[in-house]
Scaffold this motif. Structure first.
Motif, PDB file in Angstrom:
ATOM      1  N   UNK A  16      33.485  49.376  24.767  1.00 52.63           N
ATOM      2  CA  UNK A  16      33.381  49.526  23.307  1.00 52.63           C
ATOM      3  C   UNK A  16      32.437  48.475  22.737  1.00 52.63           C
ATOM      4  N   UNK A  17      32.576  47.253  23.227  1.00 57.03           N
ATOM      5  CA  UNK A  17      31.676  46.174  22.801  1.00 57.03           C
ATOM      6  C   UNK A  17      31.793  45.010  23.785  1.00 57.03           C
ATOM      7  N   UNK A  18      30.938  44.007  23.599  1.00 61.05           N
ATOM      8  CA  UNK A  18      30.900  42.872  24.525  1.00 61.05           C
ATOM      9  C   UNK A  18      32.208  42.092  24.529  1.00 61.05           C
ATOM     10  N   UNK A  19      32.766  41.841  23.354  1.00 55.75           N
ATOM     11  CA  UNK A  19      33.981  41.026  23.254  1.00 55.75           C
ATOM     12  C   UNK A  19      35.129  41.588  24.088  1.00 55.75           C
ATOM     13  N   UNK A  20      35.345  42.886  23.951  1.00 52.14           N
ATOM     14  CA  UNK A  20      36.460  43.520  24.672  1.00 52.14           C
ATOM     15  C   UNK A  20      36.207  43.477  26.187  1.00 52.14           C
ATOM     16  N   UNK A  21      34.957  43.715  26.585  1.00 54.62           N
ATOM     17  CA  UNK A  21      34.636  43.670  28.020  1.00 54.62           C
ATOM     18  C   UNK A  21      34.805  42.251  28.561  1.00 54.62           C
ATOM     19  N   UNK A  22      34.391  41.282  27.774  1.00 52.59           N
ATOM     20  CA  UNK A  22      34.491  39.893  28.212  1.00 52.59           C
ATOM     21  C   UNK A  22      35.959  39.493  28.392  1.00 52.59           C
ATOM     22  N   UNK A  23      36.757  39.806  27.389  1.00 50.87           N
ATOM     23  CA  UNK A  23      38.189  39.484  27.440  1.00 50.87           C
ATOM     24  C   UNK A  23      38.841  40.149  28.656  1.00 50.87           C
ATOM     25  N   UNK A  24      38.478  41.400  28.890  1.00 51.83           N
ATOM     26  CA  UNK A  24      39.084  42.156  29.994  1.00 51.83           C
ATOM     27  C   UNK A  24      38.609  41.602  31.343  1.00 51.83           C
ATOM     28  N   UNK A  25      37.311  41.331  31.450  1.00 53.73           N
ATOM     29  CA  UNK A  25      36.762  40.820  32.712  1.00 53.73           C
ATOM     30  C   UNK A  25      37.375  39.457  33.034  1.00 53.73           C
ATOM     31  N   UNK A  26      37.512  38.663  32.004  1.00 42.60           N
ATOM     32  CA  UNK A  26      38.104  37.328  32.145  1.00 42.60           C
ATOM     33  C   UNK A  26      39.536  37.446  32.695  1.00 42.60           C
ATOM     34  N   UNK A  27      40.281  38.308  32.065  1.00 39.50           N
ATOM     35  CA  UNK A  27      41.681  38.516  32.447  1.00 39.50           C
ATOM     36  C   UNK A  27      41.782  39.099  33.871  1.00 39.50           C
ATOM     37  N   UNK A  28      41.007  40.141  34.149  1.00 36.38           N
ATOM     38  CA  UNK A  28      41.119  40.800  35.459  1.00 36.38           C
ATOM     39  C   UNK A  28      40.702  39.866  36.590  1.00 36.38           C
ATOM     40  N   UNK A  29      39.634  39.097  36.389  1.00 32.49           N
ATOM     41  CA  UNK A  29      39.221  38.191  37.472  1.00 32.49           C
ATOM     42  C   UNK A  29      40.286  37.117  37.692  1.00 32.49           C
ATOM     43  N   UNK A  30      40.958  36.718  36.622  1.00 33.14           N
ATOM     44  CA  UNK A  30      42.027  35.710  36.791  1.00 33.14           C
ATOM     45  C   UNK A  30      43.181  36.272  37.611  1.00 33.14           C
ATOM     46  N   UNK A  31      43.277  37.588  37.666  1.00 31.86           N
ATOM     47  CA  UNK A  31      44.339  38.250  38.443  1.00 31.86           C
ATOM     48  C   UNK A  31      43.847  38.647  39.840  1.00 31.86           C
ATOM     49  N   UNK A  32      42.606  38.313  40.141  1.00 32.06           N
ATOM     50  CA  UNK A  32      42.058  38.633  41.460  1.00 32.06           C
ATOM     51  C   UNK A  32      41.543  40.061  41.598  1.00 32.06           C
ATOM     52  N   UNK A  33      41.393  40.756  40.475  1.00 27.02           N
ATOM     53  CA  UNK A  33      40.872  42.132  40.522  1.00 27.02           C
ATOM     54  C   UNK A  33      39.361  42.086  40.712  1.00 27.02           C
ATOM     55  N   UNK A  34      38.850  42.952  41.593  1.00 29.64           N
ATOM     56  CA  UNK A  34      37.438  42.831  41.971  1.00 29.64           C
ATOM     57  C   UNK A  34      36.550  43.955  41.428  1.00 29.64           C
ATOM     58  N   UNK A  35      37.133  44.922  40.706  1.00 32.45           N
ATOM     59  CA  UNK A  35      36.305  46.009  40.164  1.00 32.45           C
ATOM     60  C   UNK A  35      36.792  46.395  38.770  1.00 32.45           C
ATOM     61  N   UNK A  36      35.846  46.539  37.856  1.00 32.59           N
ATOM     62  CA  UNK A  36      36.201  46.842  36.461  1.00 32.59           C
ATOM     63  C   UNK A  36      35.552  48.155  36.011  1.00 32.59           C
ATOM     64  N   UNK A  37      36.309  48.942  35.249  1.00 30.99           N
ATOM     65  CA  UNK A  37      35.747  50.141  34.627  1.00 30.99           C
ATOM     66  C   UNK A  37      34.741  49.689  33.574  1.00 30.99           C
ATOM     67  N   UNK A  59      23.107  46.125  28.167  1.00 32.57           N
ATOM     68  CA  UNK A  59      23.038  44.693  27.885  1.00 32.57           C
ATOM     69  C   UNK A  59      24.416  44.022  28.051  1.00 32.57           C
ATOM     70  N   UNK A  60      25.457  44.723  27.624  1.00 32.64           N
ATOM     71  CA  UNK A  60      26.829  44.219  27.785  1.00 32.64           C
ATOM     72  C   UNK A  60      27.136  44.082  29.280  1.00 32.64           C
ATOM     73  N   UNK A  61      26.766  45.114  30.035  1.00 27.79           N
ATOM     74  CA  UNK A  61      27.035  45.071  31.485  1.00 27.79           C
ATOM     75  C   UNK A  61      26.280  43.916  32.136  1.00 27.79           C
ATOM     76  N   UNK A  62      25.042  43.717  31.719  1.00 25.20           N
ATOM     77  CA  UNK A  62      24.230  42.639  32.295  1.00 25.20           C
ATOM     78  C   UNK A  62      24.899  41.277  32.062  1.00 25.20           C
ATOM     79  N   UNK A  63      25.426  41.089  30.861  1.00 24.68           N
ATOM     80  CA  UNK A  63      26.053  39.797  30.535  1.00 24.68           C
ATOM     81  C   UNK A  63      27.341  39.592  31.330  1.00 24.68           C
ATOM     82  N   UNK A  64      28.111  40.647  31.493  1.00 26.78           N
ATOM     83  CA  UNK A  64      29.361  40.537  32.269  1.00 26.78           C
ATOM     84  C   UNK A  64      29.038  40.233  33.731  1.00 26.78           C
ATOM     85  N   UNK A  65      28.039  40.934  34.240  1.00 22.68           N
ATOM     86  CA  UNK A  65      27.635  40.764  35.634  1.00 22.68           C
ATOM     87  C   UNK A  65      27.182  39.331  35.906  1.00 22.68           C
TER      88      UNK A  65
END
Ligand code: PEP
Ligand code: MN
Length: 243
Positions: A16-37, A59-65
């Motif tokens: 939906x936007x960068x903020x939501x992806x960032x929050x989710x990626x941050x959370x999932x990596x902290x849980x050891x998850x290795x793949x994100x939708x 651009x959002x994907x590039x920043x998360x990556x």
């Protein structure tokens, strides 16, 4: 395909936007998850519903990556997007509505990216297997199948999760298969039970939708888990499995 057995792909229905992806990626990596939708495109039944943010979201994907060690799984809907998206996306997802888009499958067969091929909502086991062959014919055998439920008559669940598809497709194709619990069920109250059942049937992994605020999500609000719900899913799913 994603490096190990028991693949767990989690993340929001759509980018939906960068903020939501960032929050989710941050959370999932902290849980050891290795793949994100990381879906930029949302082929919806109605053209009036949210369709995704499209290529602008690269651009959002590039920043998360850049900032997170997590594989990006993103739906591809058009052959014209392949060359641009492959620079940002780790895994191309072919959605249910495109399982029979044979030109798209052929072109993906010529790429080196792993492909997550979802079952068409009314596709037979044989049609699903042939769709995978359209990809492998081009030389790309890095394919993971995904059962996401088929059309049925009962609206208690969004789709009918066909567990028999798991051993049948494994035997027929020798490819790994995962189960998308969120789109199969359309609800989250029975997600642990059905996830355990999928793993017991030989699934190599699971896909689930996770969003920081599901109630405000632009799509699939009812089935996305919040972080607390995902915590509980994670701690229950691999328990007492004896696999
Ligand atoms: C999705 O995974 O985002 C999706 C739309 O699922 P499906 O193609 O299985 O409907
Ligand atoms: Mn969704």
């Amino acid at each position: 395909m994603l490096g190990n057995e028991n693949i767990l792909i989690a993340g929001p229905c759509a980018v939906e936007n960068y903020e939501i992806m960032l929050q989710t990626a941050e959370y999932l990596t902290s849980k050891g998850i290795t793949a994100i939708r990381a879906n930029l495109f949302k082929p919806r039944t109605s053209p009036h519903n949210f369709q995704g943010i499209g290529l602008e979201g690269l651009d959002v994907l590039a920043r998360i990556k850049q900032s997170h060690k997590i594989k990006l799984v993103s739906e591809i809907v058009d052959v014209r997007h392949i060359s641009e998206m492959m620079n940002y996306v780790d895994v191309f997802q072919v959605g249910s509505r495109n399982m029979s888009n044979f030109e798209l499958l052929r072109e993906l067969g010529r790429t080196a990216n792993p492909i997550l091929l979802k079952r068409g909502m009314s596709a037979t086991i044989e049609e699903f297997a042939y769709a995978a062959e359209y990809i492998s014919c081009g030389g790309n055998n890095n394919i993971c199948l995904c059962e996401r439920g088929i059309r049925s008559f009962d609206n208690e669940t969004r789709n009918m999760l066909d567990l028999s598809c798991i051993p049948l497709m494994k035997a027929k194709t020798r490819l790994p298969i995962i189960v998308d619990l969120s789109h199969s069920l359309g609800r989250k109250d029975i997600i642990v039970e059905m996830g355990k059942a999928a793993l017991a049937c030989g699934a190599s992994g699971l896909m689930v939708e996770v969003h920081p605020e599901p109630q405000n999500a632009l799509s699939d609000a009812a089935q996305q888990m919040n972080f607390d719900e995902f915590d509980s899913f994670l701690s229950n799913i691999f328990q007492n499995l004896n696999l």
